[in-house]
Design a protein around this motif. Structure first.
Motif, PDB file in Angstrom:
ATOM      1  N   ILE A   1     -10.872   8.242   8.189  1.00 36.93           N
ATOM      2  CA  ILE A   1     -10.849   6.948   8.874  1.00 36.93           C
ATOM      3  C   ILE A   1      -9.735   6.048   8.350  1.00 36.93           C
ATOM      4  CG2 ILE A   1     -12.632   5.921   7.393  1.00 36.93           C
ATOM      5  CD1 ILE A   1     -12.278   5.384  11.130  1.00 36.93           C
ATOM      6  N   VAL A   2      -9.529   6.035   7.021  1.00 34.36           N
ATOM      7  CA  VAL A   2      -8.519   5.135   6.472  1.00 34.36           C
ATOM      8  C   VAL A   2      -7.130   5.536   6.972  1.00 34.36           C
ATOM      9  CG1 VAL A   2      -7.468   4.264   4.374  1.00 34.36           C
ATOM     10  CG2 VAL A   2      -9.910   4.651   4.445  1.00 34.36           C
ATOM     11  N   GLU A   3      -6.820   6.834   6.850  1.00 33.13           N
ATOM     12  CA  GLU A   3      -5.509   7.300   7.300  1.00 33.13           C
ATOM     13  C   GLU A   3      -5.317   7.039   8.791  1.00 33.13           C
ATOM     14  OE1 GLU A   3      -7.226   8.921   5.126  1.00 33.13           O
ATOM     15  OE2 GLU A   3      -5.927   9.776   3.573  1.00 33.13           O
ATOM     16  N   ALA A   4      -6.375   7.325   9.557  1.00 32.23           N
ATOM     17  CA  ALA A   4      -6.251   7.154  11.001  1.00 32.23           C
ATOM     18  C   ALA A   4      -5.962   5.692  11.341  1.00 32.23           C
ATOM     19  CB  ALA A   4      -7.525   7.623  11.690  1.00 32.23           C
ATOM     20  N   PHE A   5      -6.650   4.789  10.649  1.00 33.64           N
ATOM     21  CA  PHE A   5      -6.431   3.375  10.914  1.00 33.64           C
ATOM     22  C   PHE A   5      -5.018   2.957  10.563  1.00 33.64           C
ATOM     23  CE2 PHE A   5     -10.721   1.891  11.729  1.00 33.64           C
ATOM     24  CZ  PHE A   5     -10.361   1.032  12.735  1.00 33.64           C
TER      25      PHE A   5
ATOM     26  N   ARG B   1      -0.904   9.288  -2.402  1.00 35.18           N
ATOM     27  CA  ARG B   1      -1.730   8.366  -1.612  1.00 35.18           C
ATOM     28  C   ARG B   1      -1.535   6.933  -2.084  1.00 35.18           C
ATOM     29  NH1 ARG B   1      -6.726   9.921   1.068  1.00 35.18           N
ATOM     30  NH2 ARG B   1      -7.787   8.117   0.244  1.00 35.18           N
ATOM     31  N   PHE B   2      -1.554   6.763  -3.406  1.00 38.35           N
ATOM     32  CA  PHE B   2      -1.388   5.418  -3.949  1.00 38.35           C
ATOM     33  C   PHE B   2      -0.070   4.803  -3.498  1.00 38.35           C
ATOM     34  CE2 PHE B   2       0.200   2.591  -7.297  1.00 38.35           C
ATOM     35  CZ  PHE B   2      -0.798   1.643  -7.285  1.00 38.35           C
ATOM     36  N   VAL B   3       1.021   5.572  -3.676  1.00 37.05           N
ATOM     37  CA  VAL B   3       2.340   5.052  -3.312  1.00 37.05           C
ATOM     38  C   VAL B   3       2.385   4.747  -1.821  1.00 37.05           C
ATOM     39  CG1 VAL B   3       4.797   5.571  -3.228  1.00 37.05           C
ATOM     40  CG2 VAL B   3       3.437   6.308  -5.181  1.00 37.05           C
ATOM     41  N   LEU B   4       1.867   5.686  -1.024  1.00 37.83           N
ATOM     42  CA  LEU B   4       1.945   5.525   0.425  1.00 37.83           C
ATOM     43  C   LEU B   4       1.163   4.297   0.895  1.00 37.83           C
ATOM     44  CD1 LEU B   4       3.076   6.959   2.906  1.00 37.83           C
ATOM     45  CD2 LEU B   4       0.881   8.074   3.166  1.00 37.83           C
TER      46      LEU B   4
ATOM     47  N   LEU C   1      -7.551  -0.961  -1.409  1.00 44.75           N
ATOM     48  CA  LEU C   1      -8.706  -0.433  -2.143  1.00 44.75           C
ATOM     49  C   LEU C   1      -8.598   1.084  -2.255  1.00 44.75           C
ATOM     50  CD1 LEU C   1     -11.557  -1.195  -3.297  1.00 44.75           C
ATOM     51  CD2 LEU C   1     -12.447  -0.491  -1.092  1.00 44.75           C
ATOM     52  N   ALA C   2      -8.243   1.730  -1.139  1.00 44.94           N
ATOM     53  CA  ALA C   2      -8.114   3.185  -1.154  1.00 44.94           C
ATOM     54  C   ALA C   2      -7.033   3.610  -2.137  1.00 44.94           C
ATOM     55  CB  ALA C   2      -7.800   3.696   0.253  1.00 44.94           C
ATOM     56  N   ALA C   3      -5.959   2.810  -2.218  1.00 42.70           N
ATOM     57  CA  ALA C   3      -4.871   3.135  -3.144  1.00 42.70           C
ATOM     58  C   ALA C   3      -5.367   3.068  -4.586  1.00 42.70           C
ATOM     59  CB  ALA C   3      -3.709   2.173  -2.932  1.00 42.70           C
ATOM     60  N   TRP C   4      -6.086   2.010  -4.935  1.00 38.08           N
ATOM     61  CA  TRP C   4      -6.589   1.883  -6.312  1.00 38.08           C
ATOM     62  C   TRP C   4      -7.599   2.972  -6.626  1.00 38.08           C
ATOM     63  CZ3 TRP C   4      -4.483  -0.485 -10.171  1.00 38.08           C
ATOM     64  CH2 TRP C   4      -3.668  -1.593  -9.949  1.00 38.08           C
ATOM     65  N   TYR C   5      -8.413   3.317  -5.625  1.00 38.24           N
ATOM     66  CA  TYR C   5      -9.388   4.383  -5.837  1.00 38.24           C
ATOM     67  C   TYR C   5      -8.669   5.688  -6.191  1.00 38.24           C
ATOM     68  CZ  TYR C   5     -12.924   7.868  -4.801  1.00 38.24           C
ATOM     69  OH  TYR C   5     -13.778   8.939  -4.883  1.00 38.24           O
ATOM     70  N   ALA C   6      -7.623   5.991  -5.413  1.00 37.58           N
ATOM     71  CA  ALA C   6      -6.853   7.214  -5.670  1.00 37.58           C
ATOM     72  C   ALA C   6      -6.273   7.176  -7.077  1.00 37.58           C
ATOM     73  CB  ALA C   6      -5.749   7.368  -4.625  1.00 37.58           C
ATOM     74  N   MET C   7      -5.811   6.009  -7.468  1.00 43.12           N
ATOM     75  CA  MET C   7      -5.187   5.841  -8.782  1.00 43.12           C
ATOM     76  C   MET C   7      -6.200   6.085  -9.905  1.00 43.12           C
ATOM     77  SD  MET C   7      -2.145   5.021  -9.477  1.00 43.12           S
ATOM     78  CE  MET C   7      -1.105   4.310 -10.730  1.00 43.12           C
TER      79      MET C   7
END
Lengths: 300, 365
Positions: free
Chosen positions: A233-237, A274-277, B155-161
């Motif tokens: 969902i996150v990527e799709a959004f 993912r973080f960087v992107l 939030l997703a970025a920090w989670y990945a980190m």
């Protein structure tokens, strides 16, 4: 993991392979995002349950295969129909009450996604399920240094076909013209005799059906779990928002984001990529909240 | 103007202070360490709900990223508590780092040798991050759904980190400090009344300050921006400035929640940065009533209490129940449960004109 082997040195062949993987990622993100693009673009509805519609598509495929012995290719249209009927039901019961309240659609569909995840968990259990793909797709294309699994190639082609079909419906049929009229100005469209409620219903059902097909395809890549949808969902959004909530924009943004993800993870690793992107996307949206491509129509 | 007692400021303050006195009396009434620990966790959740109510109910900014502040603070507190256990001479490196091939303490961890510096960083880092992140968004006039999506992505970025930086954060396993938090020579047992009262104290102090702030001129401008940002801008106010401040304050409150959370559970993992937690906080605030800080607190206690005491046979369907409640609230009770109280009080205490009808956002509590 130490700092020295964190960075992978550049090497042309494997880098080109990474570019292909990027295309494969892009096709997955795109197919997950098409339905969302249409629903958000047309209706301004933030469908947080989209990932769960993908999950339903995957489980429907599993049921059709396991209990009805229906071949995989025939499953795809059946899943489309079943999930879009479910989408129609959601639209009639929940979404319809929330037009003009976009933030509330986000919240209500989030509640819906909780229900769907747990519902599937109660029915099918937490054990992973599998979708079997036809054996003729179990090949590997080797072009020199490139190694392409057949099923990923199939997904890329299927994505292209679905995008073309969607484009054709939206730009070459009367129904598509009606949808775009409602998108541009619902009041004006109504005064020309277009029933915008009906257009919304069908659009939502169509978007849900696309999510179902995406789920059927993802089922061949990954194991099926009740919470698998939240992974998309996150990527799709992000694909939808970066693209500017348009079909063309979503195509561009999914290719760019997919390639970037693959390139970053080539040099570092998946999660750091993912973080960087995601950080880059946040910065991009700060400067261009309208996304890559806009048609100068009403927003928000 | 209505004579609804719900809108009476003195009555409101009485209700707030009454609730916190009630909460503070719990250790005197019940002698159950388990219950106290559980209620301390609820108090932490209530802080998170208050932060949502402030930023969303009052500020009109739907942030799905309150977990960023909560999670960062939780990690800061986890690191502080872990370093209290380590010995500078004989055992300077936490064991999970050694198993991840780190033989020296990373620079990032060095400041946490000192508990006061560690605590200061625990609160300051998330707050400063929220100021920067907020400034980035609101100066560009990002609003509505886009804020939700951007906070979600962050939030997703920090989670990945947190997940990925295994040598630094112990990744999926998380950090479990072996000893309870120790402050000024006193060890704070997570199951003690002290820990519980610290959490309730934080909750009370933060909520009352937030309420005071929202009654001030600053608070009124923030609420005006929620209702119509353009008009406030035309009046000459710097809208972004107010939005950044209210966003940062909500981050600060969530960070205090993260700090208390690790104190009472003695454990921190990437789950505190998961989307589920942040959205749950939104659900608690919405169910209780996001337009009222008190409502958000009640929502957090109610939803979590319901989850804990619904009985084992119903645990399987808990998510279905929660989802249905949430959909119901969004569809039929946009002001949450306190909206019902408001209507009921209005019905008994006087004419409420047409004020309480419809979906329109009303004067907040």
């Amino acid at each position: 993991m130490s700092v020295t082997d964190f960075w992978t040195p550049f090497e042309l062949n494997s880098f080109l392979n990474a570019l292909f993987i990027g295309l494969s990622i892009a096709s997955i993100w795109l197919i997950a995002a098409v339905g969302l693009t249409i629903i958000y673009g047309t209706m301004g509805v933030i469908n947080m349950a989209h990932g769960e519609l993908i999950m339903l598509g995957a489980y429907t495929t599993y049921v059709l295969q396991t209990f009805f012995y229906i071949p995989f290719l025939l499953c795809l249209p059946l899943v489309f129909i079943i999930v879009s009927i479910f989408g129609l039901f959601i639209e009639r019961t929940i979404i319809r009450r929330l037009y003009n309240r976009p933030l509330d659609t986000l919240l209500a569909t989030w509640g819906l996604s909780l229900i769907l995840i747990q519902g599937v968990r109660v029915i099918f259990g937490t054990a992973p399920k599998y979708v079997s793909i036809p054996s003729w797709l179990n090949f590997q294309v080797s072009l020199g240094f490139l190694h392409l699994p057949g099923f990923r190639l199939f997904i890329i082609l299927a994505t292209a076909a679905l995008i073309f079909a969607t484009w054709y419906i939206a730009y070459r049929t009367t129904w598509g013209i009606r949808v775009r009229a409602v998108m541009a100005d619902p009041d004006m469209a109504s005064s020309f005799g277009i029933d915008s409620n009906r257009i919304y219903s069908i659009t939502f059902a169509y978007g849900a059906g696309l999510a179902g097909v995406a789920g059927a395809l993802f089922g061949g890549l990954k194991t099926l779990l009740p919470d698998m949808g939240s992974g998309y969902i996150v990527e799709a959004f992000l694909v939808v928002v970066v693209g500017g909530t348009q079909l063309l924009g979503s195509i561009f943004s999914s290719i760019i984001l997919g390639e970037l993800a693959s390139i970053f993870s080539y040099f570092t690793n998946d999660t750091f990529a993912r973080f960087v992107l995601f950080t880059l996307i946040v910065i991009f949206l700060r400067f261009r909240p309208q996304g890559l491509i806009t048609e100068g129509m009403k927003r928000r | 103007m209505s004579a609804n007692i719900y809108h009476n400021r003195k009555a409101q303050w009485l209700a707030y202070i009454g609730l916190f006195c009630l909460l503070a009396l719990v250790p005197a009434l019940f002698d159950s360490p388990f219950l106290l620990n559980q209620l301390a966790r609820y108090a932490v959740f209530a802080m998170l709900a208050v932060s949502v109510s402030l930023v969303w109910g009052y500020g009109g900014i739907l942030s799905l990223g309150q977990g960023i502040a909560f999670g960062l603070a939780a990690y800061g507190m986890g690191m502080t508590m872990q370093m209290q256990f380590q010995d500078p001479v004989s055992d300077p490196v936490p064991s999970f780092m050694l198993t991840n091939d780190l033989s020296t303490l990373p620079l990032l961890w060095e400041p946490f040798w000192s508990t006061p510096i560690g605590l200061a960083l625990t609160i300051a880092v998330p707050t400063i991050f929220f100021i920067g992140f907020g400034a980035m968004m609101f100066q560009a006039r990002v609003a509505g759904v886009f804020v939700a999506i951007m906070t979600l992505a962050m939030l997703a970025a920090w989670y990945a980190m947190a997940y990925d930086m295994q040598p630094f954060t112990s990744g999926f396993n998380g950090i479990s400090p072996p000893m309870p938090f120790e402050f000024a020579g006193v060890s704070i047992d997570p199951y003690s009344p002290t820990a519980y009262l610290i959490c309730v104290g934080f909750l009370a102090a933060l909520t009352l300050s937030a309420k005071l702030l929202m009654q001030s001129k600053f608070g009124l401008i923030v609420q005006a921006i929620r209702d119509d940002p353009e008009r406030v801008r035309f009046l000459g106010y710097n809208v972004a400035y107010y939005q950044v401040i209210v966003f940062a304050i909500s981050g600060f409150i969530a960070a205090c929640g993260g700090l208390c959370w690790v104190m009472v559970v003695q454990y921190v993992s990437p789950t505190s940065l998961e989307l589920t937690l942040s959205v749950s906080a939104v659900i608690w605030a919405a169910v209780g009533g996001r337009l009222s800080l008190l409502g958000a607190i009640l929502g957090a206690y109610l939803v979590n209490g319901l989850q804990s005491y619904m009985g084992d046979e119903l645990q399987d369907v808990w998510m279905i129940v929660l989802g249905s409640i949430f959909i119901g609230v969004v569809l039929f009770l946009p002001r949450g449960l306190v909206g019902l109280i408001e209507d009921a009080l209005g019905y008994f205490t006087g004419k409420s004109e047409t004020e309480t009808s419809g979906v329109a956002i009303e004067r907040a509590v």
